[in-house]
Design an enzyme around this catalytic site. Structure first.
Site, mmCIF file in Angstrom:
data_model
loop_
_atom_site.group_PDB
_atom_site.id
_atom_site.type_symbol
_atom_site.label_atom_id
_atom_site.label_comp_id
_atom_site.label_asym_id
_atom_site.label_seq_id
_atom_site.Cartn_x
_atom_site.Cartn_y
_atom_site.Cartn_z
ATOM 1 N N ARG A 61 0.813 -1.216 0.000
ATOM 2 C CA ARG A 61 0.000 0.000 0.000
ATOM 3 C C ARG A 61 0.851 1.274 0.000
ATOM 4 O O ARG A 61 0.420 2.332 -0.449
ATOM 5 C CB ARG A 61 -0.943 -0.028 1.207
ATOM 6 N N TYR A 114 -12.747 22.611 -10.990
ATOM 7 C CA TYR A 114 -13.294 21.355 -11.497
ATOM 8 C C TYR A 114 -14.530 20.960 -10.674
ATOM 9 O O TYR A 114 -14.536 21.098 -9.445
ATOM 10 C CB TYR A 114 -12.172 20.317 -11.377
ATOM 11 N N ASP A 186 -4.492 23.061 -9.040
ATOM 12 C CA ASP A 186 -4.782 21.964 -9.969
ATOM 13 C C ASP A 186 -4.173 22.352 -11.310
ATOM 14 O O ASP A 186 -4.617 23.294 -11.963
ATOM 15 C CB ASP A 186 -6.303 21.768 -10.079
ATOM 16 N N LYS A 211 -5.280 12.160 -17.581
ATOM 17 C CA LYS A 211 -5.332 13.015 -18.768
ATOM 18 C C LYS A 211 -4.008 12.904 -19.535
ATOM 19 O O LYS A 211 -3.613 11.829 -19.880
ATOM 20 C CB LYS A 211 -5.631 14.459 -18.346
HETATM 21 C C1 LIG Z 1 -10.326 15.268 -14.878
HETATM 22 C C2 LIG Z 1 -9.892 16.288 -13.908
HETATM 23 C C3 LIG Z 1 -9.709 15.941 -12.568
HETATM 24 C C4 LIG Z 1 -10.059 14.583 -12.040
HETATM 25 O O1 LIG Z 1 -9.227 13.584 -12.485
HETATM 26 P P1 LIG Z 1 -9.651 12.025 -12.501
HETATM 27 O O2 LIG Z 1 -8.352 11.360 -12.769
HETATM 28 O O3 LIG Z 1 -10.673 11.880 -13.576
HETATM 29 O O4 LIG Z 1 -10.188 11.716 -11.142
HETATM 30 C C5 LIG Z 1 -9.241 16.918 -11.717
HETATM 31 N N1 LIG Z 1 -8.982 18.170 -12.143
HETATM 32 C C6 LIG Z 1 -9.156 18.534 -13.423
HETATM 33 C C7 LIG Z 1 -8.836 19.926 -13.829
HETATM 34 C C8 LIG Z 1 -9.629 17.607 -14.345
HETATM 35 O O5 LIG Z 1 -9.839 17.984 -15.596
#
Ligand SMILES: *Cc1c(COP(=O)(O)O)cnc(C)c1O
Length: 394
Positions: A61, A114, A186, A211
């Site tokens: 973990r 987000y 973010d 992404k």
């Molecule tokens: C998609 C996204 C997230 C979340 O990511 P996941 O891997 O889908 O949980 C967080 N912040 C932004 C800006 C995003 O576009």
């Protein structure tokens, strides 16, 4: 102020690979395991005492050789002191916020974050007695006026989800440092190829690796990168909650990272071309793409970023919802779905949520993710669908 990471192309090729051994494979294997065993109780105890340090083999973990390699690579790219991987981008956001909130605390959140960040604040943090205050993402140095005695952190995004405002990152980071509170940014959109927020004074970067970082729509993962002072608090929180990444995902993320720079350079070029092409279409009111002057915060993007990814939004002139549905449904090359940053083009209507103010534009907002398809194919596809948006001629 720190120097940005050097030789990003070399880092992407050389790091995250097996240690030197004659006849080794090029890549790290898919590493699976729960229990680690030790020869002596003393060796076990030494590992247990150091279990919150990335690189310590203690128990599955807490990570394994491949996860530690990936964390080290990401920390170098982000110019961070430490990285902790998480199971998704959402987990990187929620676990970081959980590391800093206390009952009665005040949390500043940019109004364009987000959707799931907002959902976590409202659905979970308020229930834990945290008071959430949303602020205009273009507030800049005036954020100082909103910081209270009880403010525990500032959560923001660059650029904003769906609406793409680019905040003044250094001004917000400076105000937070002066008040002694951490900034959490973010930075999923830019990736370390186009922006290194820690170099701009940010304390903590959260990002979805589902992404661009992994880049092929086959992997869910997140990461938290930070400076020394916050690293242990974050890692202990992640481990205390029990979040972890899977071996297969770590393998896919390492593989995706190898081509990150060349993919981002292509998406920068292709995204700008498609954004400018869309801006010329009569159905389009404005294009929200940080590299275009029509995007709020464009001047911040010019100063703090060295490229733009392939995700942006278009505001179409007001029309019936049915027309938007016909437009979206008739596209062949653009898949309809959430997430982005893979090799395929996507389209999705977006309804911005706002608490600190109202979103200024009237008209319909549609987000595009430009993939690796031929740009003429994408333009032909859009050209055939755009007439659905022509407002009824009187
Ligand atoms: C998609 C996204 C997230 C979340 O990511 P996941 O891997 O889908 O949980 C967080 N912040 C932004 C800006 C995003 O576009």
């Amino acid at each position: 102020m720190r120097e940005p990471s050097k030789n990003v192309a070399d880092i992407l090729v050389q790091m995250g690979r097996p240690d030197h051994k004659e006849g080794r494979h090029v890549n790290m294997p898919i590493e699976l395991g729960s229990t680690n065993v030790f020869d002596t109780l003393e060796a076990f105890e030494t590992a247990r005492d150091a279990r919150y340090v990335s690189g310590t083999m203690y128990y599955g973990r807490y990570g394994n050789a491949a996860t530690f390699k990936l964390e080290e690579t990401l920390a170098t790219l982000e110019n961070a002191d430490a990285v902790t991987l998480t199971s998704s981008g959402v987990a990187s956001i929620t676990l970081t916020l959980m590391a800093f909130v206390t009952p009665g605390a005040h949390l500043l959140v940019a109004d364009h974050v987000y959707g799931n960040t907002r959902a976590f604040c409202e659905g979970v943090l308020t229930r834990m007695g945290v008071s959430i205050e949303y602020f205009d993402p273009m507030i800049g140095a005036d954020i100082t006026k909103l910081i209270r005695e009880t403010t525990c952190a500032i959560m923001f995004e660059a650029p904003g989800s769906g609406t793409f405002e680019v905040p003044d990152i250094p001004a917000i980071a400076k105000a937070a440092r002066a008040a002694g509170i951490p900034t959490i940014l973010d930075s999923t959109w830019a990736t370390p190829i186009f922006c290194q927020p820690i170099t701009l004074g940010v304390d903590i970067i959260v990002a979805s690796m589902s992404k661009y970082l992994s880049g092929h729509s086959d992997c869910m993962m997140g990461m938290i990168a930070s400076t020394h002072i916050y690293a242990e608090t974050i890692r202990k929180t992640v481990m205390a909650v029990g979040d972890k990444t899977g071996g297969q995902e770590v393998f896919l993320a390492l593989r995706g990272l190898r081509t990150l720079k060349m993919r981002m350079e292509y998406f920068d070029k292709a995204g700008r071309e498609m954004a400018r092409w869309l801006a010329r279409q009569p159905q389009v009111k404005t294009v929200l793409h940080p590299a275009l002057e029509t995007c709020p915060g464009h001047e911040n993007w010019l100063r703090d970023f060295n490229g733009a990814s392939g995700l942006f939004s278009v505001v179409f002139h007001s029309c019936h919802d049915d027309q938007i549905r016909q437009f979206v449904d008739s596209l062949h090359h653009f898949g309809i779905g959430v997430s982005w940053g893979g090799y395929e083009s996507l389209v999705l209507p977006v309804v911005p949520q706002r608490s600190a103010g109202t979103w200024a534009e009237d008209g319909q907002l549609v987000r595009f993710n430009i993939g690796l398809e031929d740009l003429d194919s994408l333009k032909a596809d859009l050209s055939a669908a755009l007439p659905f948006l022509n407002t009824a001629s009187e």
